[in-house]
Scaffold this motif. Sequence first.
Motif, mmCIF file in Angstrom:
data_model
loop_
_atom_site.group_PDB
_atom_site.id
_atom_site.type_symbol
_atom_site.label_atom_id
_atom_site.label_comp_id
_atom_site.label_asym_id
_atom_site.label_seq_id
_atom_site.Cartn_x
_atom_site.Cartn_y
_atom_site.Cartn_z
ATOM 1 N N ARG A 1 0.829 -1.205 0.000
ATOM 2 C CA ARG A 1 0.000 0.000 0.000
ATOM 3 C C ARG A 1 0.870 1.266 0.000
ATOM 4 O O ARG A 1 0.605 2.213 -0.748
ATOM 5 C CB ARG A 1 -0.922 -0.017 1.214
ATOM 6 N N ASP A 2 1.890 1.286 0.830
ATOM 7 C CA ASP A 2 2.767 2.459 0.887
ATOM 8 C C ASP A 2 3.542 2.633 -0.414
ATOM 9 O O ASP A 2 3.752 3.758 -0.878
ATOM 10 C CB ASP A 2 3.744 2.329 2.053
ATOM 11 N N ALA A 3 3.978 1.512 -1.001
ATOM 12 C CA ALA A 3 4.703 1.581 -2.269
ATOM 13 C C ALA A 3 3.822 2.150 -3.370
ATOM 14 O O ALA A 3 4.247 3.000 -4.163
ATOM 15 C CB ALA A 3 5.209 0.197 -2.661
ATOM 16 N N ALA A 4 2.584 1.700 -3.415
ATOM 17 C CA ALA A 4 1.656 2.199 -4.435
ATOM 18 C C ALA A 4 1.392 3.688 -4.248
ATOM 19 O O ALA A 4 1.346 4.457 -5.218
ATOM 20 C CB ALA A 4 0.350 1.413 -4.376
ATOM 21 N N ALA A 5 1.243 4.121 -2.996
ATOM 22 C CA ALA A 5 0.993 5.541 -2.729
ATOM 23 C C ALA A 5 2.182 6.387 -3.154
ATOM 24 O O ALA A 5 2.019 7.469 -3.743
ATOM 25 C CB ALA A 5 0.694 5.739 -1.250
ATOM 26 N N MET A 6 3.404 5.910 -2.863
ATOM 27 C CA MET A 6 4.600 6.661 -3.225
ATOM 28 C C MET A 6 4.729 6.780 -4.741
ATOM 29 O O MET A 6 5.006 7.867 -5.272
ATOM 30 C CB MET A 6 5.847 5.986 -2.651
ATOM 31 N N VAL A 7 4.541 5.676 -5.450
ATOM 32 C CA VAL A 7 4.693 5.689 -6.903
ATOM 33 C C VAL A 7 3.584 6.514 -7.548
ATOM 34 O O VAL A 7 3.820 7.237 -8.526
ATOM 35 C CB VAL A 7 4.707 4.256 -7.452
ATOM 36 N N ALA A 8 2.380 6.458 -7.011
ATOM 37 C CA ALA A 8 1.290 7.279 -7.545
ATOM 38 C C ALA A 8 1.618 8.757 -7.411
ATOM 39 O O ALA A 8 1.397 9.554 -8.333
ATOM 40 C CB ALA A 8 -0.013 6.947 -6.828
ATOM 41 N N ALA A 9 2.157 9.143 -6.258
ATOM 42 C CA ALA A 9 2.522 10.540 -6.044
ATOM 43 C C ALA A 9 3.654 10.967 -6.979
ATOM 44 O O ALA A 9 3.671 12.092 -7.475
ATOM 45 C CB ALA A 9 2.934 10.756 -4.596
ATOM 46 N N ALA A 10 4.594 10.050 -7.219
ATOM 47 C CA ALA A 10 5.745 10.376 -8.058
ATOM 48 C C ALA A 10 5.378 10.475 -9.531
ATOM 49 O O ALA A 10 5.948 11.285 -10.266
ATOM 50 C CB ALA A 10 6.845 9.334 -7.866
ATOM 51 N N THR A 11 4.443 9.641 -9.965
ATOM 52 C CA THR A 11 4.096 9.591 -11.389
ATOM 53 C C THR A 11 2.897 10.445 -11.756
ATOM 54 O O THR A 11 2.690 10.780 -12.921
ATOM 55 C CB THR A 11 3.801 8.145 -11.810
ATOM 56 N N GLY A 12 2.075 10.790 -10.761
ATOM 57 C CA GLY A 12 0.862 11.542 -11.048
ATOM 58 C C GLY A 12 -0.279 10.673 -11.548
ATOM 59 O O GLY A 12 -1.340 11.187 -11.923
ATOM 60 N N LEU A 13 -0.091 9.358 -11.555
ATOM 61 C CA LEU A 13 -1.136 8.440 -11.992
ATOM 62 C C LEU A 13 -2.156 8.237 -10.885
ATOM 63 O O LEU A 13 -1.844 8.403 -9.702
ATOM 64 C CB LEU A 13 -0.511 7.095 -12.384
ATOM 65 N N PRO A 14 -3.384 7.868 -11.230
ATOM 66 C CA PRO A 14 -4.400 7.622 -10.212
ATOM 67 C C PRO A 14 -3.960 6.545 -9.233
ATOM 68 O O PRO A 14 -3.422 5.504 -9.643
ATOM 69 C CB PRO A 14 -5.627 7.174 -11.026
ATOM 70 N N ARG A 15 -4.191 6.782 -7.939
ATOM 71 C CA ARG A 15 -3.742 5.839 -6.917
ATOM 72 C C ARG A 15 -4.393 4.466 -7.092
ATOM 73 O O ARG A 15 -3.724 3.446 -6.920
ATOM 74 C CB ARG A 15 -4.042 6.384 -5.520
ATOM 75 N N LYS A 16 -5.672 4.440 -7.437
ATOM 76 C CA LYS A 16 -6.352 3.152 -7.614
ATOM 77 C C LYS A 16 -5.716 2.342 -8.736
ATOM 78 O O LYS A 16 -5.549 1.125 -8.624
ATOM 79 C CB LYS A 16 -7.839 3.374 -7.902
ATOM 80 N N GLN A 17 -5.337 3.032 -9.812
ATOM 81 C CA GLN A 17 -4.697 2.338 -10.942
ATOM 82 C C GLN A 17 -3.350 1.759 -10.527
ATOM 83 O O GLN A 17 -3.031 0.602 -10.849
ATOM 84 C CB GLN A 17 -4.523 3.309 -12.109
ATOM 85 N N VAL A 18 -2.572 2.557 -9.825
ATOM 86 C CA VAL A 18 -1.249 2.098 -9.398
ATOM 87 C C VAL A 18 -1.376 0.965 -8.381
ATOM 88 O O VAL A 18 -0.639 -0.028 -8.441
ATOM 89 C CB VAL A 18 -0.441 3.272 -8.802
#
Length: 309
Positions: free
Chosen positions: A280-297
């Motif tokens: 969960r934390d990894a997905a949140a970090m990558v979503a923030a870094a890429t600007g992609l939707p969190r649900k998608q990531v």
Amino acid sequence: MPARRTDGGTKDVANGDPPERAAPPREAPLGLSLVATPIGNLGDLSPRALAVLGAVDAVLCEDTRVTGLMLQRYGVSATLVPLHDHNEAEMIPRVLARIEGGQRLALASDAGTPLVSDPGYRLVRAAIEAGVPVTAIPGPNAAVVALTLSGLPPHPFVFLGFLPPKDGPRAAAIARHRAAERAGLTATLVLHEAPHRLAETLAALAEGLGGDRPGAVARELTKRFEEVRRGTLAELAGHYATEPARGEICICVGPAPEEVTGEADLDAQLRAAMAGQSLRDAAAMVAAATGLPRKQVYARALELAAAQP
């Protein structure tokens, strides 16, 4: 406890010798004082640092010869006690006993700010845990001086100290930093290096981070032959491959450029982030870094996790 005394006269201002100064008041804080010392030019020792070094009951230092010479040039007498990587653990109980007995001690590096790529961290942790007062007398720091002269973004920055000297571990350390960048880290990188390893380290950085990354090599900071060379990592590696460097060296590397995130790159960033934290934390970090939707990531992170053996 091994110790030595040092005293002597003040020299004229030349080649970094300190200027004549009125004698500062002799005072030292309670407990342990962390005293920053010059990184090259002896004129950079602050009056407060000089006062504390001359007033404490003893100065803990990496090399008594180096600190002793510095103090001699200021006409300061002090008891010097060696504390370095090889004896720090055994010295901690003795140092704490002296402070708890009422003595006031200082910790000084050979050059720069104590603990920053220098011994002392274990002592400071032990002092804090024992309730011993710890204070700092700030001053020179080679990494920060190099950063300010590099022309690269000054903040945020990451300080790595020295990379491993051998090829394999050094490449692995660079790869870990690159993985952090792929997971969203955007910061200028600052590190130290020995002159005889400068060319190969620059080549390794160019290979692991990209030869077109902007960088700077700062050497002999605050001294007469101070030099800051700027260019891409590939250019710097090529220059120092044929022009050996001398002196104390800092390397600065500019932040990673913004990348367009494709499917393969998203997977790489997720795998790198998931290696060190929860899904969960990894997905949140990558979503923030890429600007992609969190649900998608997060959904893609679940797929990658399910596909792992």
